[in-house]
Write a protein that holds these residues in place. Structure first.
Motif, PDB file in Angstrom:
ATOM      1  N   LYS A  10      14.776   3.986   7.934  1.00 57.84           N
ATOM      2  CA  LYS A  10      13.444   4.245   8.490  1.00 57.84           C
ATOM      3  C   LYS A  10      12.434   4.666   7.426  1.00 57.84           C
ATOM      4  N   ASN A  11      12.849   4.689   6.157  1.00 55.06           N
ATOM      5  CA  ASN A  11      11.957   5.151   5.076  1.00 55.06           C
ATOM      6  C   ASN A  11      11.365   6.518   5.408  1.00 55.06           C
ATOM      7  N   THR A  12      12.183   7.404   5.917  1.00 56.70           N
ATOM      8  CA  THR A  12      11.725   8.709   6.384  1.00 56.70           C
ATOM      9  C   THR A  12      12.571   9.808   5.766  1.00 56.70           C
ATOM     10  N   VAL A  13      11.897  10.881   5.380  1.00 59.57           N
ATOM     11  CA  VAL A  13      12.585  12.062   4.872  1.00 59.57           C
ATOM     12  C   VAL A  13      12.213  13.245   5.761  1.00 59.57           C
ATOM     13  N   TYR A  14      13.174  14.126   5.977  1.00 54.14           N
ATOM     14  CA  TYR A  14      13.001  15.250   6.896  1.00 54.14           C
ATOM     15  C   TYR A  14      13.202  16.572   6.169  1.00 54.14           C
ATOM     16  N   LEU A  15      12.633  17.614   6.725  1.00 50.26           N
ATOM     17  CA  LEU A  15      12.884  18.962   6.244  1.00 50.26           C
ATOM     18  C   LEU A  15      13.085  19.858   7.460  1.00 50.26           C
ATOM     19  N   GLN A  16      14.313  20.269   7.671  1.00 49.48           N
ATOM     20  CA  GLN A  16      14.619  21.221   8.732  1.00 49.48           C
ATOM     21  C   GLN A  16      14.460  22.616   8.156  1.00 49.48           C
TER      22      GLN A  16
ATOM     23  N   LEU B 288      10.037  19.055   9.826  1.00 48.86           N
ATOM     24  CA  LEU B 288       9.005  18.180   9.305  1.00 48.86           C
ATOM     25  C   LEU B 288       9.561  16.788   9.071  1.00 48.86           C
ATOM     26  N   SER B 289       8.692  15.803   9.271  1.00 46.48           N
ATOM     27  CA  SER B 289       9.052  14.415   8.996  1.00 46.48           C
ATOM     28  C   SER B 289       8.023  13.813   8.047  1.00 46.48           C
ATOM     29  N   CYS B 290       8.464  12.869   7.261  1.00 44.43           N
ATOM     30  CA  CYS B 290       7.550  12.161   6.358  1.00 44.43           C
ATOM     31  C   CYS B 290       7.923  10.693   6.349  1.00 44.43           C
ATOM     32  N   ALA B 291       7.001   9.876   6.806  1.00 48.65           N
ATOM     33  CA  ALA B 291       7.182   8.422   6.746  1.00 48.65           C
ATOM     34  C   ALA B 291       6.545   7.926   5.459  1.00 48.65           C
ATOM     35  N   ALA B 292       7.347   7.258   4.661  1.00 42.52           N
ATOM     36  CA  ALA B 292       6.871   6.795   3.357  1.00 42.52           C
ATOM     37  C   ALA B 292       6.897   5.280   3.297  1.00 42.52           C
ATOM     38  N   SER B 293       5.977   4.719   2.560  1.00 37.16           N
ATOM     39  CA  SER B 293       6.008   3.280   2.352  1.00 37.16           C
ATOM     40  C   SER B 293       7.231   2.929   1.513  1.00 37.16           C
ATOM     41  N   GLY B 294       7.737   1.731   1.733  1.00 42.26           N
ATOM     42  CA  GLY B 294       8.985   1.353   1.090  1.00 42.26           C
ATOM     43  C   GLY B 294       8.929   1.390  -0.415  1.00 42.26           C
TER      44      GLY B 294
ATOM     45  N   ILE C 128       7.610   3.502  -2.294  1.00 40.65           N
ATOM     46  CA  ILE C 128       7.880   4.843  -2.802  1.00 40.65           C
ATOM     47  C   ILE C 128       9.313   5.246  -2.514  1.00 40.65           C
ATOM     48  N   PHE C 129       9.766   4.916  -1.314  1.00 47.43           N
ATOM     49  CA  PHE C 129      10.983   5.513  -0.786  1.00 47.43           C
ATOM     50  C   PHE C 129      12.255   4.855  -1.293  1.00 47.43           C
ATOM     51  N   ARG C 130      12.251   3.546  -1.305  1.00 49.71           N
ATOM     52  CA  ARG C 130      13.506   2.800  -1.315  1.00 49.71           C
ATOM     53  C   ARG C 130      14.448   3.141  -2.462  1.00 49.71           C
ATOM     54  N   PHE C 131      13.967   3.240  -3.657  1.00 48.96           N
ATOM     55  CA  PHE C 131      14.869   3.414  -4.797  1.00 48.96           C
ATOM     56  C   PHE C 131      14.663   4.740  -5.516  1.00 48.96           C
ATOM     57  N   ASN C 132      14.038   5.689  -4.823  1.00 45.58           N
ATOM     58  CA  ASN C 132      13.666   6.934  -5.479  1.00 45.58           C
ATOM     59  C   ASN C 132      14.195   8.160  -4.755  1.00 45.58           C
TER      60      ASN C 132
ATOM     61  N   GLN D  12       0.846  -1.178   0.000  1.00 45.01           N
ATOM     62  CA  GLN D  12       0.000   0.000   0.000  1.00 45.01           C
ATOM     63  C   GLN D  12       0.887   1.235   0.000  1.00 45.01           C
ATOM     64  N   VAL D  13       0.578   2.163  -0.900  1.00 42.36           N
ATOM     65  CA  VAL D  13       1.338   3.397  -0.993  1.00 42.36           C
ATOM     66  C   VAL D  13       0.892   4.350   0.093  1.00 42.36           C
ATOM     67  N   GLN D  14       1.843   4.852   0.875  1.00 44.04           N
ATOM     68  CA  GLN D  14       1.473   5.704   1.992  1.00 44.04           C
ATOM     69  C   GLN D  14       2.529   6.769   2.237  1.00 44.04           C
ATOM     70  N   LEU D  15       2.053   7.978   2.498  1.00 44.17           N
ATOM     71  CA  LEU D  15       2.910   9.105   2.850  1.00 44.17           C
ATOM     72  C   LEU D  15       2.272   9.807   4.040  1.00 44.17           C
ATOM     73  N   VAL D  16       3.007   9.933   5.136  1.00 45.35           N
ATOM     74  CA  VAL D  16       2.463  10.551   6.344  1.00 45.35           C
ATOM     75  C   VAL D  16       3.406  11.644   6.818  1.00 45.35           C
ATOM     76  N   GLU D  17       2.948  12.880   6.676  1.00 50.57           N
ATOM     77  CA  GLU D  17       3.746  14.037   7.095  1.00 50.57           C
ATOM     78  C   GLU D  17       3.383  14.431   8.530  1.00 50.57           C
ATOM     79  N   SER D  18       4.366  14.965   9.248  1.00 48.20           N
ATOM     80  CA  SER D  18       4.129  15.439  10.608  1.00 48.20           C
ATOM     81  C   SER D  18       5.122  16.546  10.930  1.00 48.20           C
ATOM     82  N   GLY D  19       4.838  17.287  12.013  1.00 50.25           N
ATOM     83  CA  GLY D  19       5.767  18.292  12.498  1.00 50.25           C
ATOM     84  C   GLY D  19       5.390  19.724  12.188  1.00 50.25           C
TER      85      GLY D  19
END
Length: 115
Positions: free
Chosen positions: A75-81, A20-26, A28-32, A1-8
């Motif tokens: 963690k399949n997570t991307v951040y934005l400071q 900001l944090s974004c947890a993405a499903s693998g 989407i995240f892994r090879f992109n 299941q494709v999922q993107l969850v932003e927080s912060g």
């Protein structure tokens, strides 16, 4: 299941900081490359920053020197400071693959910069 969850997101005074944090499903995240996008009221969504799988980054001119994108591949997570925030940074912030997967967006994180 494709999922993107932003927080912060939140309310911050001009000159303040948020992360900001974004947890993405693998899938989407892994090879992109991943990107942070934002949409201000009455405006089109725009790319703010992106990061490749190897950590190479790009920033829009409007945020260069103030924002930093990073990713944790374990963690399949991307951040934005976001530092030195300005009122014009007020927007809903989204993460997605870069280039973005059309029709696949999370709920976003609202950032309001105001005194």
């Amino acid at each position: 299941q494709v999922q993107l969850v932003e927080s912060g997101g939140g309310l911050v005074q001009p000159g303040g900081s948020l992360r900001l944090s974004c947890a993405a499903s693998g899938s989407i995240f892994r090879f992109n490359a991943m990107g942070w996008y934002r949409q201000a009221p009455g405006k089109e969504r725009e790319l703010v920053a992106r990061i490749t799988t190897r950590g190479s980054t790009y920033y829009a001119d409007s945020v260069k020197g103030r924002f930093t994108i990073s990713r944790d591949n374990a963690k399949n997570t991307v951040y934005l400071q976001m530092n030195s925030l300005k009122p014009e940074d007020t927007a809903v912030y989204y993460c997605n693959r870069f280039p973005a997967l059309t029709g696949v967006w999370g709920q976003g994180a609202l950032v309001t910069v105001s005194s």
